[in-house]
Every structure is written in C-alpha cells, then in structure tokens.
Design a protein around this motif. Structure first.
Motif, PDB file in Angstrom:
ATOM      1  N   UNK A 175       2.374 -35.689  25.001  1.00  0.00           N
ATOM      2  CA  UNK A 175       3.330 -35.888  23.931  1.00  0.00           C
ATOM      3  C   UNK A 175       4.163 -36.317  23.606  1.00  0.00           C
ATOM      4  N   UNK A 176       5.029 -37.387  23.281  1.00  0.00           N
ATOM      5  CA  UNK A 176       6.765 -37.963  23.853  1.00  0.00           C
ATOM      6  C   UNK A 176       7.111 -37.516  22.735  1.00  0.00           C
ATOM      7  N   UNK A 181      14.383 -35.470  19.136  1.00  0.00           N
ATOM      8  CA  UNK A 181      13.543 -34.323  20.120  1.00  0.00           C
ATOM      9  C   UNK A 181      14.805 -34.349  21.143  1.00  0.00           C
ATOM     10  N   UNK A 182      14.718 -36.181  21.282  1.00  0.00           N
ATOM     11  CA  UNK A 182      15.481 -36.148  22.874  1.00  0.00           C
ATOM     12  C   UNK A 182      16.850 -35.523  22.570  1.00  0.00           C
TER      13      UNK A 182
END
Length: 313
Positions: A175-176, A181-182
């Motif tokens: 899951x990247x 999200x980063x």
C-alpha cells in the motif's frame, strides 16, 4: 558475580539469598541459557559438568544415528565459522538459530535416519498455526538445506524434507501513500525531532535501517550529498550496527537544496539536546544523525511505530 568455568561456557552465580543459579548455553553464542537453582556451589558445578558430559557424548554419535538436534547444532557451528570469517552476518546466524529452535523442539529427539516426510509435514503444520506462512516456509527450507547436507555426507540415503518448488506465498500488493497522504504525514511530523528523517525517506527513498544508521559525517554540505554506508539492524529488539543490504546499497545520493536549511536546523537542535544531556549526565557520545534516548542507537522498530502514529494522526 558470575564464576566462569572450563571447558564449557556455562557458569554458576551466587544469589543474594545465598543459593546458587547455574546457567548453561542452549547453543554457543545464542545468548539463551538453561537455568537451574541449587543450594550449594558444588551441586551447581556437578550439574554443569553433567551437561558437558552429555554434550560430548551426543557429539560422539555419527552418521544417521545422531539426532536432528545434534545435526542442527553441528550445522550452526559451521555457520558460526562463516560469521567469524566475515562470510555471513551475525544477524543471519541469529535468524537461523531462532527459526531452527522450532524444529528442535518438535523434531530434535528424532534420529535423522528415522525421519520421514510425514514427521516433517506434521511438525510444519503445528509451526504453521503459530507463525506466518513465509516464516514457516523458511523453516522448511532451512531443514531441507541441513538434511540435504547430511545426505551429501552419506549420513542418510534421502532427504525427508519435501520442498515444493515454484510455489510462493501469496503476497499482498504494498500500500503506497498518495501525494496527499505523504503531505499529511509530513505535516504531522512537523516540529518533531525526526521530521528530517521522514523528509529523507520520502525524497531519497531510504530504508528504515539506513535512516537510523546515518552519521553526521555522512552529510557533505559542500558537495550537497548524503552517503549511505551503515545501517542499524534489529537483532531481537537490540539495535546493532550493520552494513547495507547489498553492495549496491552503499551509495552517494544528492542532498536536495530545500533540505539543507532543515539539516542545519536539525544539527543545531541535536547539539543543544546533547549539551543538556551531558550536563545532566544522561547522554552518551553519539555520531548518529538520529540518536535515540540518551544518545543511544535508534531502533528501526521505533521508527516504524512512529510512522504508524503519524499515519493514525
């Protein structure tokens, strides 16, 4: 105080209440001991001598009549020599010893000439209920490797461990994090001591052990580079210095210009933290860019836990 003895590496120590505790290693360099309490030092010494005699007698058994436990111990002894010669990492040896412990408990008493595939399969079924599929498969592969070595030495006629080739465990796609999200993780880490660590992870693609292994001297401000040549490995909860995963992992990476002020700020913050810790007598000298509490090495497990907290936030 422990009282060392020869020829074994076991020892006896006196407790505060006057009794004696004898400790005998389960395997050389494993760090795990069999313990037993005694009323007198002489009784503890007799027990240690008895274990020495049993060990010698066990190693006198050759060929297919030796037990699987003896075969595993002999194989680990040979791997120990590879560690000393620099051909095998201590971390790998510890991993072998840990995983083979499950096989020792269930199959160690069997003589290798009497082992059958059903014995192996039954033991693997029990192990598989307690451990992950990948770990169970690795234990089977180790047993196959050890018993294949016994077959080549003509201790046994055939290898009882059947390894199904070409069948790998089903792996879930990683899951990247998305770009959104980063950014959210970096915002959550803003102002923390390890904010720079996450910027290095996301911009340079560093592994957790590589981040924890970074030294101040690995940062070259003039050339704007980051050198990766040491890592911190997790050895049963203890952080130990190691080398990168492969030779190609030793590399020189560009330090993004945007991170230079952040690195300078981090180093200044680290100097203040170290100075205050030294004043209080709570800091040990450290060359790490990201030392743990009191200047001690920072464990990769702690970094993973912090990432989980950041993601939850």
């Amino acid at each position: 105080m422990a009282k060392r003895r020869t020829p074994g590496s076991g020892y006896a120590r006196q407790e505060k209440n006057g009794t004696w505790t004898a400790l005998y290693p389960k395997h050389p360099a494993s760090g795990y001991y069999v313990k037993r309490g005694f009323a007198t030092e002489a009784a503890a010494a007799r027990w240690l001598a008895e274990l020495d005699a049993r060990k010698v007698a066990r190693y006198d058994i050759a060929g297919g009549e030796q037990t699987l436990e003896t075969l595993i111990d002999r194989w680990l002894d040979r791997q120990e020599q590879r560690v000393k010669a620099g051909k095998l990492k201590r971390r790998s040896w510890n991993d072998y010893d840990f995983k083979l412990g499950y096989a020792r408990d269930l199959l160690g008493h069997h003589r290798i000439s009497s082992l059958m595939p059903d014995h192996i399969d039954d033991a693997m079924a029990i192990i598989g209920r307690a451990l992950a599929e990948t770990t169970t498969r690795q234990i089977r592969a180790l047993l196959h490797r050890i018993l294949e070595d016994a077959r080549r030495r003509r201790y046994i006629e055939s290898n009882p461990v059947i390894v199904e080739r070409g069948i790998a465990a089903a792996r879930q796609a990683p899951k990247r994090l998305t770009m959104t999200e980063t950014r959210a993780v970096l915002r959550a880490a803003q102002g923390s001591f390890y904010e720079l660590a996450w910027w290095l992870v996301f911009t340079l693609g560093l592994r957790a052990g590589e981040v924890c292994g970074l030294r101040r001297s690995d940062i070259d401000f003039d050339a704007r580079t980051v050198r990766i040549e040491e890592t911190i490995a997790d050895d049963r909860g203890n952080p130990v210095t190691s080398t990168p995963k492969t030779k190609n992992s030793i590399r020189l990476l560009p330090l993004p210009a945007a991170l230079v002020p952040m690195v300078e700020h981090h180093l200044a913050w680290l100097d203040r933290r170290a100075k205050e810790g030294i004043r209080r007598g709570q800091w040990q000298a450290s060359a790490r860019l990201f030392p743990g509490r009191g200047g001690k090495p920072f464990n990769t497990t702690s970094l993973y836990h912090q990432l989980q907290r950041l993601c939850d936030r």
